[in-house]
Design a protein around this motif. Structure first.
Motif, short mmCIF file in Angstrom:
data_model
loop_
_atom_site.label_atom_id
_atom_site.label_comp_id
_atom_site.label_asym_id
_atom_site.label_seq_id
_atom_site.Cartn_x
_atom_site.Cartn_y
_atom_site.Cartn_z
N ASP A 346 0.88 -1.17 0.00
CA ASP A 346 0.00 0.00 0.00
C ASP A 346 0.91 1.22 0.00
OD1 ASP A 346 -1.69 2.14 0.63
OD2 ASP A 346 -3.08 0.82 1.68
N SER A 354 -1.60 1.06 -5.92
CA SER A 354 -1.85 0.37 -4.66
C SER A 354 -3.19 -0.33 -4.80
CB SER A 354 -1.93 1.36 -3.50
OG SER A 354 -0.71 2.02 -3.34
N THR A 356 -4.90 -2.04 -2.80
CA THR A 356 -5.30 -2.46 -1.46
C THR A 356 -6.54 -1.71 -0.99
OG1 THR A 356 -3.84 -0.72 -0.75
CG2 THR A 356 -2.97 -2.95 -0.67
N ARG A 357 -6.98 -0.74 -1.77
CA ARG A 357 -7.93 0.21 -1.19
C ARG A 357 -9.38 -0.05 -1.57
NH1 ARG A 357 -3.90 5.47 -1.62
NH2 ARG A 357 -2.13 4.33 -0.74
N VAL A 374 -0.93 -7.00 3.59
CA VAL A 374 -0.84 -5.60 3.16
C VAL A 374 0.32 -4.95 3.92
CG1 VAL A 374 -1.98 -3.36 3.09
CG2 VAL A 374 -3.29 -5.44 2.61
N ASP A 376 2.34 -1.46 4.57
CA ASP A 376 2.29 0.00 4.42
C ASP A 376 3.66 0.53 4.08
OD1 ASP A 376 -0.42 0.34 5.05
OD2 ASP A 376 0.01 0.17 7.19
#
Ligand code: SF4
Lengths: 414, 273
Positions: A346, A354, A356-357, A374, A376
């Protein structure tokens, strides 16, 4: 981890490229065009431009961990901390009057005669180039490509083809030359060969143990990005492919005693590329493939049909697609590379890269029955990356996958 | 009888536990981590040995976990806190379950299957909101000791909301509410609700939910609020603050048992003709 011996050839190839770029900018040996990493590079090469890729420029600052010095300068201009940190590090470096290409005599990024973007990857590249367009008073041209495409349709291809053709006249004017069909076809051939060879290099990682990792790939993909349309790129990838095939034959893995295999989705964390590579190796885990490295293994480039085949290749890219084709793509990768899990980076300042959202990691786990993680971080802004948290996150994932494998084999041996 | 120990080196506190070969807890200890994690681990270990009436010589193996797990020279092995929290809880509570650990500086959600194996985990971003330090900040603003916040929250009568996303902004929002005459009890409760909102946004909390960590140990209100905010049965394991250290001790025990099997199989191989 033993380094690939091709790294010497890689350095020489990249070195020659930066040198020719510096020559063009400083000694005016060729007009200079800036291009986004998945923009119309073949066309620019065929017109005789020396092509500079600001994303590559920014990635060098990320890898050298100098990006964080420049970011605040761009933020102060009203370019937010939440937008692309490639953009903000690159503009910041310009404002500081510095460039990582200083060794080539360039105090700043090579002065452009024209800036050419493609919005297939994000809007940030356009805003980025328009900043320079205003600052330097040079023309900004671009492809306004659709995004979040399900299946690429003929009308999508028509639209981008027409835009590509419309770029020719203004680019000819800047280049001071007419587009020569033979040169365009030659650039297309080089590009097609580069894509094919680069793809073949990446596919060697389906072997066990994998001869290269995503971290190696992120470095060795340099020529596939910056030398598209030049014969220097396929020449380099023939060398690399031969070494990788040799490794496969000799069962030499990039990660000693490879135990787990993972797939990486999203941008690299340039400032931690080596640290992460070392950490995964310590866990005997090979990150064998990635969406990122694969993005330059364009398919279907055809010298006989330059316009439509480039348009199609640029539209078919992973980053330009909607969730459904992206998920199908990852599913194919998971199967082909036979991985134990998927890591989704992410990237704090790049929502475009990304995945992941909008719930994708959960859907991938559910559909493929494969664990996902995930992580960061950020492509260039190291303030968005916590070494400790990343280590715990990754180590925890490795523990989970290792325990799951032990439980499966215990059940099997019962 | 063999004994095993675990040390959980957190960024805020260091916890330790000693267990016997059946996984029964003989003693636990908690100390502030401070800046020197190694010294804190030593201290916690000394304390837990004293609390459990053992000496170093009695301990078969010590495993470490937590943020500082790699800074403990006397540890025989280490596992992440994701593993140890899951392991510790699964010892007491049957899966499938969701462990919600709220520490001083981070929060995690760990999913376990029926056998107690980890399915997934999520960690919060590096931000104080959603962790114990949010409550510290609130207590500071209210001018009370953090230990009194739970009792204060019990006296709440008005349903107030803290809407800010960030700990610093929540602090200033709190000052505005104090100036407008709101009661500290209602503000304390609003802070707890705000924290729980961040926690339940981390993952889908359903089924059997096990809250752990220092925040849960010292703020029982949190358990009630998590229960009210989730669709599920909330079960708090014994010693929720030391559950990670307990899990590390279980990891030490498991490693010794595997070692024993490996040792005997080696011997078996030797006697084969
Ligand atoms: S795709 Fe992301 S990292 Fe790349 S230029 Fe666009 S915003 Fe920046």
């Amino acid at each position: 981890m033993s380094e690939l011996t091709s790294t010497t050839a890689l350095r020489a190839t990249m070195d020659a490229y930066y040198r020719s770029l510096a020559d063009a900018a400083l000694r005016k040996t060729a007009p200079v065009a800036w291009c986004t990493s998945v923009g119309p590079a073949e066309l620019l090469r065929a017109l005789g431009f020396a092509v500079h890729f600001p994303e590559n420029h920014a990635a060098i600052m990320g890898a050298a961990r100098t990006a964080n010095r420049y970011l605040p300068l761009a933020h102060a201009q009203g370019y937010s901390q939440d937008i692309c940190s490639y953009l903000t590090s690159d503009i910041g470096a310009y404002l500081a009057g510095e460039s990582p290409l200083e060794a080539y005599g360039l105090e700043r990024a090579p002065a452009p005669d024209v800036l050419v973007f493609n919005t297939n990857q994000c809007r940030d590249v356009r805003d980025w180039f328009e900043w320079y367009g205003r600052e330097l008073g040079v023309p900004v041209l671009g492809l306004h490509s659709p995004r979040a495409i399900d299946d690429v349709t003929e009308s999508d291809i028509d639209a981008v083809t027409m835009q590509l053709e419309a770029l020719v006249a203004p680019l000819e004017q800047v280049a001071g030359t007419r587009l020569d069909d033979a040169r365009l076809r030659a650039a297309m051939r080089a590009s097609r060969d580069t894509a094919g060879l680069w793809g073949a290099c990446l596919e060697t990682a389906s072997a066990r143990p994998a001869p290269l990792t995503f971290f190696d790939g992120s470095v060795h993909m340099g020529p596939a990005v910056v030398l598209r349309g030049s014969d220097d790129a396929p020449a380099y990838y023939r060398t690399l492919l031969a070494e990788l095939e040799q490794r496969v034959e000799n069962r030499v893995g990039a990660v000693p005693a490879e135990t787990l295999r993972l797939y990486w989705d999203g941008m690299p964390v340039w400032g931690r590329l080596r640290a992460l590579s070392t950490m995964f190796a310590e866990f005997r885990t090979a990150v064998v493939a990635s969406t990122y490295c694969n993005s330059w293994a364009f398919s279907g480039l055809d010298p006989a049909e330059p316009w439509r085949s480039v348009a199609r290749a640029l539209l078919e890219l992973f980053i330009a697609r909607s969730e459904a084709p992206k998920e199908r793509y990852i599913a194919r990768m998971v199967e082909f590379y036979d991985v134990d899990g998927v890591i989704f980076h992410d990237c704090r300042t790049c929502s475009n890269n990304s995945n992941t959202r909008y719930g994708m990691p959960g859907r991938i786990t559910e559909r493929l029955g494969i664990p996902t993680l995930v992580l960061d971080g950020d492509v260039n802004d190291l303030r968005c990356f916590s070494d400790e948290q990343a280590r715990t996150n990754i180590e925890g994932f490795v523990e989970q996958l290792t325990d799951a494998r032990a439980a499966t084999s215990a059940r099997g041996s019962r | 009888m063999n004994y095993y120990a675990g040390v959980d080196s957190g960024s805020w506190t260091t916890k330790a536990a000693v267990i016997d070969g059946e996984g029964h807890v003989l003693g636990t200890a908690v100390t502030r981590s401070g800046a020197d994690l190694t010294a804190a681990a030593e201290r916690a270990y000394e304390m837990v040995l004293a609390n459990s009436g053992r000496t170093r010589a009695d301990i078969e193996a010590v495993w470490s976990t937590g943020f500082g797990r790699n800074t403990i020279p006397f540890a025989d092995g280490s596992r992440t806190e994701l593993d140890c929290h899951g392991r510790g809880v699964a010892h007491y509570i049957k899966g499938p379950l969701v462990v919600v650990d709220i520490g001083g500086q981070d929060a995690k959600v760990i999913r376990l299957d029926a056998a107690g194996h980890r399915l997934s985990h999520r960690m919060n971003r590096k931000c104080a909101a959603g962790t114990g330090s949010f409550l510290d900040e609130i207590a500071l603003r209210l001018g009370i000791d953090i230990g009194d916040l739970n009792a204060l929250g019990r006296g709440a009568t008005e349903n107030l909301e803290l809407s800010s996303f960030c700990t610093v902004f929540a602090g200033t929002e709190l000052l505005t509410l104090i100036r407008s005459g709101k009661r500290p009890a209602d503000l304390a409760m609003a802070a707890y609700r705000s924290l729980v909102k961040r926690i339940v946004a981390m993952d889908v909390l359903e089924g059997r939910i096990a809250p752990t960590g220092g925040v849960v140990a010292y703020h029982p209100i949190m358990v009630e609020l998590i229960g009210a905010a989730c669709r599920g049965e909330v079960v708090v394991p014994p010693h929720p603050q030391e559950i990670g250290a307990f899990g590390a001790a279980l990891a030490a025990l498991a490693a010794c048992e595997t070692q024993d099997i490996a040792d005997t199989s080696d011997t078996a191989e030797l006697v084969q003709p």
